[in-house]
Design a protein around this motif. Structure first.
Motif, PDB file in Angstrom:
ATOM      1  N   ASN A   1       0.847  -1.196   0.000  1.00  0.00           N
ATOM      2  CA  ASN A   1       0.000   0.000   0.000  1.00  0.00           C
ATOM      3  C   ASN A   1       0.886   1.251   0.000  1.00  0.00           C
ATOM      4  OD1 ASN A   1       0.848   0.217   2.648  1.00  0.00           O
ATOM      5  ND2 ASN A   1      -1.196   0.487   3.516  1.00  0.00           N
ATOM      6  N   GLN A   2       0.259   2.381  -0.223  1.00  0.00           N
ATOM      7  CA  GLN A   2       1.005   3.631  -0.363  1.00  0.00           C
ATOM      8  C   GLN A   2       1.820   3.932   0.895  1.00  0.00           C
ATOM      9  OE1 GLN A   2       0.670   5.684  -3.363  1.00  0.00           O
ATOM     10  NE2 GLN A   2       2.606   6.350  -2.458  1.00  0.00           N
ATOM     11  N   LYS A   3       1.234   3.598   2.058  1.00  0.00           N
ATOM     12  CA  LYS A   3       1.912   3.884   3.320  1.00  0.00           C
ATOM     13  C   LYS A   3       3.213   3.090   3.424  1.00  0.00           C
ATOM     14  CE  LYS A   3       2.007   5.168   7.772  1.00  0.00           C
ATOM     15  NZ  LYS A   3       2.035   6.555   8.211  1.00  0.00           N
ATOM     16  N   LEU A   4       3.151   1.825   3.033  1.00  0.00           N
ATOM     17  CA  LEU A   4       4.354   1.001   3.099  1.00  0.00           C
ATOM     18  C   LEU A   4       5.394   1.501   2.081  1.00  0.00           C
ATOM     19  CD1 LEU A   4       4.498  -2.795   3.653  1.00  0.00           C
ATOM     20  CD2 LEU A   4       6.076  -1.745   2.050  1.00  0.00           C
ATOM     21  N   ALA A   5       4.884   1.839   0.872  1.00  0.00           N
ATOM     22  CA  ALA A   5       5.793   2.350  -0.158  1.00  0.00           C
ATOM     23  C   ALA A   5       6.486   3.626   0.317  1.00  0.00           C
ATOM     24  CB  ALA A   5       5.014   2.613  -1.442  1.00  0.00           C
ATOM     25  N   ASP A   6       5.703   4.514   0.926  1.00  0.00           N
ATOM     26  CA  ASP A   6       6.275   5.775   1.399  1.00  0.00           C
ATOM     27  C   ASP A   6       7.252   5.545   2.553  1.00  0.00           C
ATOM     28  OD1 ASP A   6       4.796   7.106  -0.451  1.00  0.00           O
ATOM     29  OD2 ASP A   6       3.193   7.697   0.938  1.00  0.00           O
ATOM     30  N   THR A   7       7.005   4.471   3.333  1.00  0.00           N
ATOM     31  CA  THR A   7       7.866   4.200   4.476  1.00  0.00           C
ATOM     32  C   THR A   7       9.255   3.745   4.031  1.00  0.00           C
ATOM     33  OG1 THR A   7       5.926   3.557   5.748  1.00  0.00           O
ATOM     34  CG2 THR A   7       8.057   2.847   6.620  1.00  0.00           C
ATOM     35  N   TYR A   8       9.283   2.834   3.049  1.00  0.00           N
ATOM     36  CA  TYR A   8      10.581   2.260   2.650  1.00  0.00           C
ATOM     37  C   TYR A   8      11.193   2.938   1.427  1.00  0.00           C
ATOM     38  CZ  TYR A   8       9.768  -1.426   6.006  1.00  0.00           C
ATOM     39  OH  TYR A   8       9.558  -2.106   7.165  1.00  0.00           O
ATOM     40  N   TRP A   9      10.342   3.411   0.533  1.00  0.00           N
ATOM     41  CA  TRP A   9      10.864   4.016  -0.699  1.00  0.00           C
ATOM     42  C   TRP A   9      10.220   5.397  -0.873  1.00  0.00           C
ATOM     43  CZ3 TRP A   9       8.643  -0.941  -0.645  1.00  0.00           C
ATOM     44  CH2 TRP A   9       9.557  -1.992  -0.587  1.00  0.00           C
ATOM     45  N   PRO A  10      10.654   6.347  -0.053  1.00  0.00           N
ATOM     46  CA  PRO A  10      10.009   7.660  -0.072  1.00  0.00           C
ATOM     47  C   PRO A  10      10.026   8.322  -1.443  1.00  0.00           C
ATOM     48  CG  PRO A  10      11.499   7.450   1.812  1.00  0.00           C
ATOM     49  CD  PRO A  10      11.748   6.269   0.938  1.00  0.00           C
ATOM     50  N   GLY A  11      10.935   7.937  -2.294  1.00  0.00           N
ATOM     51  CA  GLY A  11      11.018   8.582  -3.611  1.00  0.00           C
ATOM     52  C   GLY A  11      10.041   8.025  -4.618  1.00  0.00           C
ATOM     53  N   GLY A  12       9.229   7.059  -4.236  1.00  0.00           N
ATOM     54  CA  GLY A  12       8.256   6.501  -5.167  1.00  0.00           C
ATOM     55  C   GLY A  12       8.812   5.391  -6.029  1.00  0.00           C
ATOM     56  N   GLN A  13       9.816   4.670  -5.538  1.00  0.00           N
ATOM     57  CA  GLN A  13      10.446   3.612  -6.335  1.00  0.00           C
ATOM     58  C   GLN A  13      10.142   2.218  -5.796  1.00  0.00           C
ATOM     59  OE1 GLN A  13      12.099   4.456  -9.126  1.00  0.00           O
ATOM     60  NE2 GLN A  13      11.480   6.553  -8.611  1.00  0.00           N
ATOM     61  N   ALA A  14       8.923   2.027  -5.299  1.00  0.00           N
ATOM     62  CA  ALA A  14       8.615   0.742  -4.671  1.00  0.00           C
ATOM     63  C   ALA A  14       8.524  -0.393  -5.691  1.00  0.00           C
ATOM     64  CB  ALA A  14       7.298   0.845  -3.904  1.00  0.00           C
ATOM     65  N   VAL A  15       7.930  -0.094  -6.840  1.00  0.00           N
ATOM     66  CA  VAL A  15       7.709  -1.162  -7.833  1.00  0.00           C
ATOM     67  C   VAL A  15       9.057  -1.727  -8.285  1.00  0.00           C
ATOM     68  CG1 VAL A  15       6.792  -1.668 -10.135  1.00  0.00           C
ATOM     69  CG2 VAL A  15       5.500  -0.198  -8.576  1.00  0.00           C
ATOM     70  N   ALA A  16       9.093  -3.062  -8.373  1.00  0.00           N
ATOM     71  CA  ALA A  16      10.276  -3.817  -8.794  1.00  0.00           C
ATOM     72  C   ALA A  16      11.299  -4.017  -7.686  1.00  0.00           C
ATOM     73  CB  ALA A  16      10.949  -3.168 -10.013  1.00  0.00           C
ATOM     74  N   GLN A  17      11.011  -3.513  -6.492  1.00  0.00           N
ATOM     75  CA  GLN A  17      11.872  -3.812  -5.346  1.00  0.00           C
ATOM     76  C   GLN A  17      11.514  -5.206  -4.818  1.00  0.00           C
ATOM     77  OE1 GLN A  17      14.301  -1.899  -4.617  1.00  0.00           O
ATOM     78  NE2 GLN A  17      13.711  -0.011  -5.688  1.00  0.00           N
TER      79      GLN A  17
END
Lengths: 814, 237
Positions: free
Chosen positions: A575-591
């Motif tokens: 979810n957006q919250k998790l993405a913002d927590t670990y990848w604040p720059g918006g690079q969650a996809v493909a991690q």
């Protein structure tokens, strides 16, 4: 005694000859005492009353916490044995956990909740079977015959109270279980179950895997404090034993996980949920009681103004002051005791509704009753009210000669009596203000809650909940296969427009600290400051159509597809919250992330919007979604979320038939709608707000009558003065203002006290408020305007009448 | 007249001052007065002269600001509330202008009221006393009626019965005919006179009505809180 009897006879005669004031007083007190008695009966049963099996307060619950997860965790079998063997301050440590079994019937399978307990569980609680026998140590040894005890409710519901059920066998999952007894009707603890079985009957608890490891934690532990051991000492010993266990087994208790154990009182634990709400309601009803007493005192003062001559005569013929006070107290006590008795009857009639309301906060709601303590409370409250409302006017410091003068001199207003009435009405205004401010705060809080974006669309979504028939679906392959067929069957239901599967669903009552909902997340490529350190996150296993069914928006990447199956690459959505927590720059996809300590890694394929999964008041949590068919461990519960076109009349029946067709040995636990769950989520604060509002509304009406009464009485005393003023040329508006000014001063005084008292009320309510400050300016100003306007209108009516006084008639009349 | 005897009621230099805001009003000044057993004293004077205040002090309903008050030579200033209530009950009977009967009590109960504060008295004795007094005022047949069922004159007769039922030393009457028409007023005055002459009840009556001054054996006139005349009317008595 003779005097007392004479006073009672005289009082009763007065009631009969002039029933109006007496009925008004009795009615006011009956309603107030009913509200207090009802709320106190709930407070008494839920908070004060000892549990029936814990009358000495020695029943305790062992708690194990894991600070990393921020949650309580159950105990493993090994841990249970360690604590049982090593703790001296707690005797009879017993196990408890629950399991779902399926009783196989001829036409339909029934899911049952089973309490799995140590053989001495019921003897520790002091509960003896109604029929048959309880568990014995032999029932808990390996190879023992599977036996069960029936709860009273289940026995009545399922077997219509058939006494011949003992020694009959029930087919539960893959085994026959012999019924050895029936439990009596009692409040089950720690929770209600249909049946009970010894620990050996649970295939998971008694498996070698569970017995030989410390990591499979599934049981709760209860016990009794040993004689001479207090809770604090017991807790200290448990903590000390825990430290020894941790030191001896460091691999099972890594320091960073923060394991620890303590002891809590079961009494305290069971009352915790209900306490804040009922403290608020109890405080509100006490305010209503004070207000009612003020009103009754006001009525009595008015009555005594009319009885001045009588009292004066009594004094003149030799009655001492104490005798007069005793007589007035007898009168007020008679009134309040009759009001109290009526109040208890009214409260008794309201217990059903109250228990239903209380069930939102406590499993002990069914215990709510009017017992000796509640009756003593009602009697005490009636007595106190009688003393308060009787003493206040009775102890008025009026000298005999003043009273004589007042009774004979019509031009003199009894100012001291008026002052007392004004004080009483001002206090009523203050109480009304507090009640309405409390209502306002709760209402604004609910409105703010309801206005929150849930992150999903609950309308027209129903959930079919399935607890696995675990003996039939022991492995992942069987579960995945059934899941696919289940989803297909649900999609074929009439009216179903979209169907998804999920291991849990929004607002299902699970807590965020539930161990089943939490995983330790390992993250690769995190760009946050903490560098992706291991953190517990919420996890949910879902099917491909979950996001589209619930209308959860996909922000980046993609949702799951049917191709994300057990043969495909392991994937995850965050979810957006998790993405913002670990990848604040918006690079969650493909991690890449891992939920099994790095044994396997999953590619993040999408980022979705935040769901408020646990309730409207909860903050959004970092959440991870996994495809249900890629789950690496068994799923405890399988839920089908079914969006329909609104036609749900036959939906539940259709679901049950469809599941029966899929597998007659798999029961449907329940069918719920998300709309209903959403309504339930705010139902408790809503009911509290409605109750407070009702109290506040009633208080406002009583207070307005009080304001109008005081002003009208003042006008009646000043009729001559008003006549003279008008005769001398005073304008109507000047007369209105002269009288209205009294009402304004009265209201301002009441509001001032109300503001001070609302500070206390705000603090009491603080825990129940959401995004509304305890001193919310909007609420304070709004209620000020309402109360002030209403009070001034109430004062304006007699003021307007005063301005119409005919000076000639007014002066001549006196 | 028994002026040589010891006085029943005695005021020595009694004064009464009322303080309202910053205004001080002298209601009574330096009153010296003795009332003897068997006297029928009428107190007269214009409005505001202090008649009612004097009667209140005599009836122990109010206390003087200065001076001393004796009943049967016993000083009253040191008595507490309870003792004053006992003295009122035993020694003083009251008749008010507006009757002041208790509406929720029957005639019998109204008359019985002073006796209910005498715990030693038996019920039978109370009943006998009440019926005796009701017979004196001619109200026996109305014993179970409520005051609202009686005429003004009848109510005042009941009030007179109540005032004497306790056999007080003195009966204090505050304008007893003030709310009655002349016929009823005359009847009540006749009753008071008979009580004084036949039963030797000491009476102290405040009145505005000069017609009834003649019924008294002694007339006291007040003006501005002082006694300005104290006449013995032997012939009238």
């Amino acid at each position: 005694m003779k005097d007392l009897l004479r006073d009672i006879v005289f009082t009763l005669r007065r009631f009969v000859r002039r029933p109006g004031p007496a009925l008004a007083i009795i009615g006011t007190l009956a309603v107030a005492i009913a509200a207090n008695t009802a709320v106190f009966s709930a407070f008494n049963s839920l908070v004060l009353e000892k549990l029936p099996y814990d009358t000495d307060g020695t029943l305790v619950s062992l708690k194990q916490v894991q600070k990393l997860k921020g949650t309580d965790v159950p105990f493993s079998v090994k841990e249970a044995i360690d604590y049982r063997d090593q703790i001296r301050g707690v005797r009879d440590v017993v196990e408890y956990h629950t399991m779902t079994f399926t009783i196989l019937g001829e036409t339909e399978s029934t899911k049952v909740q089973v309490g799995v307990v140590s053989n001495n569980f019921f003897s520790v609680l002091g509960v003896k079977p109604l029929l048959g026998r309880g568990f014995a140590p032999d029932d808990e040894v390996t190879g023992a015959e599977p036996v069960v005890l029936l709860s009273h409710d289940f026995w009545m519901r399922q077997f219509a109270g058939d006494k011949g059920i003992v020694n009959q066998s029930l087919r539960m999952n893959d085994k026959l279980h012999r019924v050895i007894g029936v439990l009596p009707q009692y409040v089950q603890f720690p929770g209600p179950n249909d049946l009970y079985m010894p620990t050996i009957g649970c295939p998971f608890r008694s498996s070698d895997r569970a017995i030989n490891t410390r990591e499979i934690r599934m049981v709760n532990l209860l016990g009794r404090l040993a004689p001479g051991t207090g809770l604090e000492a017991g807790a200290a010993e448990v903590s000390s034993v825990a430290s020894r266990i941790h030191e001896a087994n460091p691999q099972s208790y890594p320091a960073e996980a923060g394991f620890g154990s303590t002891l809590v009182s079961v009494q305290e634990e069971t009352s915790r949920g209900a306490r804040p709400t009922f403290v608020v309601l109890f405080a509100a009803t006490l305010l209503v009681m004070v207000l009612a007493c003020a009103n009754v005192a006001n009525l009595l003062v008015t009555q005594q103004l009319q009885r001045r001559k009588e009292l004066t005569v009594r004094v003149a013929v030799g009655a001492a002051r104490g005798r007069i006070v005793r007589m007035l107290l007898t009168e007020s006590l008679l009134l309040t005791l009759v009001g109290g008795a009526l109040g208890v009857i009214l409260a008794h009639a309201a217990l059903g509704e109250l228990a239903q309301f209380a069930s939102r906060f406590s499993q002990r709601a069914t215990e709510i009753a009017i017992d000796g303590r509640v009756l003593a409370f009602a009697f005490g409250m009636s007595l106190l009210a009688g003393l308060a409302v009787g003493l206040l006017p009775a102890l008025s410091r009026t000298s005999i000669v003043t009273a004589l003068r007042e009774s004979s001199d019509k031009s003199t207003a009894p100012e001291h009596r008026q002052r007392m009435r004004r004080i009483l009405v001002a206090s009523q205004i203050a109480i009304t203000f507090v009640l309405l401010v409390s209502t306002g705060l709760m209402t604004r809080s609910i409105l703010k809650l309801q206005a929150r974006d849930l992150g999903f669309e609950p309308t027209d979504v129903s959930v079919a909940v399935l607890q696995w028939n675990w003996s039939k679906y022991p492995g992942l392959d069987q579960q995945h296969d059934f899941a696919r067929r289940f989803e297909g069957a649900m999609s074929s239901l009439p009216g179903a427009t979209s169907v998804a599967l999920a291991s849990s669903y929004p607002l299902d009552g699970l807590s965020e600290t539930n161990p089943l909902e939490r995983v330790d997340l390992h993250v690769q490529g995190a760009t946050n400051a903490a560098g992706g350190s291991v953190t517990p996150v919420v996890v949910r296993q879902i099917s491909a159509s979950y996001f589209s069914t619930l209308h959860v928006s996909v922000m980046q990447g993609r949702a799951f597809t049917r191709d994300d199956d057990e043969r495909a690459e392991l994937v995850a959505v965050v979810n957006q919250k998790l993405a913002d927590t670990y990848w604040p720059g918006g690079q969650a996809v493909a991690q890449f992330v891992s939920v099994d300590g790095g044994k396997t890694w999953r590619r993040v394929v999408g980022v979705v919007g935040n769901e408020r999964r646990y309730g409207l008041a909860e903050d959004v949590k970092p959440q991870l979604y996994l495809p249900v068919v890629q789950s690496l461990t068994n799923i405890a519960t399988l839920n089908a979320l079914i969006r329909t076109n609104g036609a749900t009349a036959q939906l539940e029946q259709g679901i049950r038939h469809a599941v029966h067709d899929l597998d007659p040995e798999q029961a449907v636990d329940k069918v719920v709608s998300l709309d209903q769950l959403l309504a339930n989520a705010v139902s408790a604060p809503r009911v509290v707000a409605i109750l407070l509002g009702s109290f506040g509304g009633a208080a406002l009406l009583i207070t307005l009558a009080g304001v109008a009464g005081v002003i009208a009485y003042s006008v009646s005393l000043r009729t001559r003065e008003i006549g003279i003023r008008v005769a001398l040329g005073a304008q109507r508006s000047e007369v209105v203002w002269m009288i209205l000014r009294q009402g304004i001063v009265l209201t301002a005084g009441g509001l001032l006290f109300g503001y001070l008292a609302s500070i206390v009320a705000g603090n009491l309510l603080a825990a129940s408020l959401y995004q509304v400050g305890r001193f919310d300016l909007v609420t304070l100003l709004g209620v000020t305007v309402v109360v002030a306007a209403a009070a001034i209108i109430a004062a304006w009516i007699p003021a307007r009448m005063a301005s119409s006084v005919n000076p000639q008639i007014a002066i001549r009349a006196l | 007249m028994k002026k040589k005897d010891k006085p029943l009621l005695s005021l020595e230099g009694v004064g009464k001052t009322f303080q309202t805001d910053k205004i001080q009003t002298n209601a009574l000044s330096d009153i010296n007065l003795s009332i003897y057993e068997g006297e029928f004293v009428a107190i007269a004077g214009p409005s505001g002269c202090g008649k009612s205040t004097l009667l209140s002090i005599l009836g122990l309903l109010d206390t003087p600001t200065s001076g001393r008050y004796f009943i049967n030579e016993q000083p009253m200033e040191k008595l507490d509330h309870a003792a004053l209530a006992r003295v009122r009950n035993a020694e003083i009977g009251f008749v008010f202008q507006d009757f002041n009967l208790i509406g929720d009590m029957t005639v019998f109960e109204n008359v019985e009221l002073p006796l209910t504060h005498r715990p030693a008295m038996s019920r039978a004795e109370r009943k006998a006393r009440v019926m005796e007094c009701l017979a004196v005022v001619g109200m026996t047949d109305r014993a179970e009626h409520f005051p609202a069922q009686l005429s003004g004159g009848q109510q005042q007769r009941v009030a007179v019965a109540r005032s004497v039922v306790g056999r007080p030393s003195v009966l204090l009457a505050d304008e007893p005919t003030g709310n009655l028409d002349s016929a009823n007023g005359d009847a009540v005055m006749k009753l008071l006179s008979e009580l004084n002459t036949k039963q030797k009840v000491t009476i102290c009556m405040v009145t505005h009505d000069s017609r009834y001054m003649g019924a008294a054996s002694r007339a006291i006139r007040l003006f501005d809180g002082k006694i300005v005349a104290d006449d013995v009317q032997v012939a009238a008595a």
